[in-house]
Design a protein around this motif. Structure first.
Motif, short mmCIF file in Angstrom:
data_model
loop_
_atom_site.label_atom_id
_atom_site.label_comp_id
_atom_site.label_asym_id
_atom_site.label_seq_id
_atom_site.Cartn_x
_atom_site.Cartn_y
_atom_site.Cartn_z
N TYR A 165 0.84 -1.20 0.00
CA TYR A 165 0.00 0.00 0.00
C TYR A 165 0.87 1.26 0.00
O TYR A 165 0.42 2.34 -0.36
N GLU A 186 9.49 2.38 9.76
CA GLU A 186 8.02 2.45 9.76
C GLU A 186 7.50 2.58 11.19
O GLU A 186 8.02 3.38 11.93
N SER A 187 6.54 1.76 11.56
CA SER A 187 5.89 1.98 12.86
C SER A 187 6.78 1.78 14.07
O SER A 187 6.42 2.19 15.17
N ASN A 195 -1.65 4.44 14.23
CA ASN A 195 -1.27 5.62 13.45
C ASN A 195 -1.80 6.93 14.03
O ASN A 195 -1.06 7.91 14.14
N GLU A 211 5.67 7.38 0.30
CA GLU A 211 4.68 7.40 1.39
C GLU A 211 3.96 8.75 1.46
O GLU A 211 2.76 8.81 1.76
N ASN A 222 -3.66 8.89 6.48
CA ASN A 222 -3.06 9.43 7.71
C ASN A 222 -3.41 10.90 7.90
O ASN A 222 -3.61 11.37 9.03
N TYR A 272 5.82 12.69 10.84
CA TYR A 272 5.53 11.27 11.13
C TYR A 272 5.97 10.39 9.95
O TYR A 272 6.62 9.35 10.14
N CYS A 322 8.94 7.46 9.90
CA CYS A 322 8.68 6.09 9.43
C CYS A 322 9.67 5.68 8.34
O CYS A 322 9.92 4.49 8.13
N TYR A 327 -0.60 -4.15 16.95
CA TYR A 327 -1.95 -3.74 16.55
C TYR A 327 -3.00 -4.76 17.02
O TYR A 327 -2.94 -5.21 18.15
N VAL A 365 5.55 -2.08 9.05
CA VAL A 365 5.09 -2.70 7.79
C VAL A 365 6.21 -3.05 6.81
O VAL A 365 5.96 -3.76 5.85
N1 GLU Z 1 4.16 4.58 7.76
C1 GLU Z 1 3.21 3.51 7.87
C2 GLU Z 1 1.80 4.08 7.82
O1 GLU Z 1 1.59 5.13 8.38
C3 GLU Z 1 3.48 2.79 9.15
C4 GLU Z 1 2.54 1.66 9.39
C5 GLU Z 1 3.18 0.51 10.12
O2 GLU Z 1 4.40 0.32 10.08
O3 GLU Z 1 2.45 -0.25 10.75
O4 GLU Z 1 0.94 3.50 7.24
#
Ligand code: GLU
Length: 332
Positions: free
Chosen positions: A49, A85-86, A137, A181, A188, A212, A216, A264, A282
């Motif tokens: 994505y 990323e997250s 997020n 991104e 987001n 943000y 990431c 999550y 991710v």
């Molecule tokens: N940068 C990704 C987002 O905002 C991070 C999501 C993730 O790593 O879970 O979708």
């Protein structure tokens, strides 16, 4: 007579130390064995994505353990980099915790599992005005908005310098990932506006989403990631540069947020089966922290439905079992 007693005491001590080393786990052997065992596990799907992430090979696979006193063990593609990323969310949370204290973090960012996907807007709608947690997020973008700084540039540099201090290296942004991104982060942006409308946002939404997205996109390899985790395993102090990056009194709260939402909507099952706080991203990175002992980092891009590295979970569970690391295991 005295000599004989001394000899038998020494012999007993020697036997005890041999037995102790036989019982203690050799981390090098353990990670190599886990790499061998799981390298053919091929469930999961590489995230696409964010278009730039789709280019990473599903075969990339690396494992590292870094102990709280700074010993490094690594195997596999440990020099390959991937965007945090997250996982970056944990360390910006730590920065905000250091700046504002744990009570304010609880009041403004929350500590409740949403039970919903990582970028759920429904989760925001279900409890309007209630912060969720800093690792989904919406909460992570609010966290960025709480970082104390005079302006956008300073805010970004504080975040990047903080990530670099944890990794004990000069980390940099992966510009193609960042661009990719930024071009696709409308969801987001919507989350940030929604949070603002419910008064659980503390700055400019556009700016926070951009910063943000930048955090990431910061690249690490698996050793740098395990070093970041090792700071949390070592009561907030880097075993490498000796800096106290997070007040030791806040470490349990950061780890609690990881336990609540680090994977999550997979977090409950994760805690049930592995028993240690962890955070996934991710891009396929994952880091887990065993307080006082070590951090484990894994890099393997294919993800499960909740967005967590499949091999990452298998490897960390394997290591947690072998070392009896679950926080819920009684150890003497
Ligand atoms: N940068 C990704 C987002 O905002 C991070 C999501 C993730 O790593 O879970 O979708």
């Amino acid at each position: 007579m005295f000599n004989n007693i001394l000899k038998s005491v020494l012999a007993t001590l020697l036997l005890l130390s041999v037995a102790a080393s036989a019982n203690s786990v050799d981390y090098n052997v353990l990670i190599k064995q886990a790499h061998q065992q799981y390298k053919t596990a091929n469930e999961g799907k590489v995230a696409d994505y964010i278009p730039a992430l789709a280019a990473y090979s599903p075969d990339n696979f690396a494992i590292a353990i870094v102990t709280a006193d700074g010993k490094v063990y690594a195997t596999g593609d440990s020099d390959k980099t991937f965007p945090l990323e997250s996982i970056s969310k944990v360390f910006t949370l730590a920065l905000v915790m250091e700046q504002h204290g744990s009570d304010e973090v609880l009041a403004k960012l929350g500590a409740n599992a949403t039970g919903l996907p990582f970028n759920s807007a429904l989760a925001v709608e279900l409890n309007p005005g209630e912060p969720q947690n800093p690792l989904v997020n919406a909460g992570a973008i609010s966290t960025v908005s709480l970082v104390k700084a005079e302006n956008k540039t300073e805010r970004w540099h504080r975040i990047l310098n903080n990530l670099s201090a944890y990794a004990d290296d000069n980390l940099t942004v992966n510009e193609p990932v960042f661009a990719s991104e930024m071009a696709t982060n409308q969801h987001n942006q919507a989350l940030a506006q929604l949070m603002l409308s419910y008064d659980v946002f503390y700055g400019d939404p556009r700016e926070a989403v951009e910063i943000y997205t930048r955090e990431c996109s910061v690249d690490v390899n698996v050793i740098q990631l395990a070093k970041m985790g090792a700071v949390l395993a070592n009561q907030g102090r880097s075993p490498f540069n000796g800096k106290q990056l997070l007040n030791a009194k806040y470490v349990p709260q950061v780890l609690a947020e990881m336990a609540i939402a680090g994977l999550y909507d997979g977090s409950g099952k994760w805690l049930y089966t592995a028993g240690i706080p962890a955070k996934s991203g991710v891009s396929g990175g994952m880091v887990a922290v065993v307080p006082g002992k070590f951090a484990i980092a894994v890099y393997s891009p294919p993800l499960d439905r909740a967005g967590n590295s499949v091999r990452g979970q298998k490897v960390i569970r394997h290591i947690a079992d072998a070392t009896r690391a679950s926080l819920f295991t009684h150890t003497q």
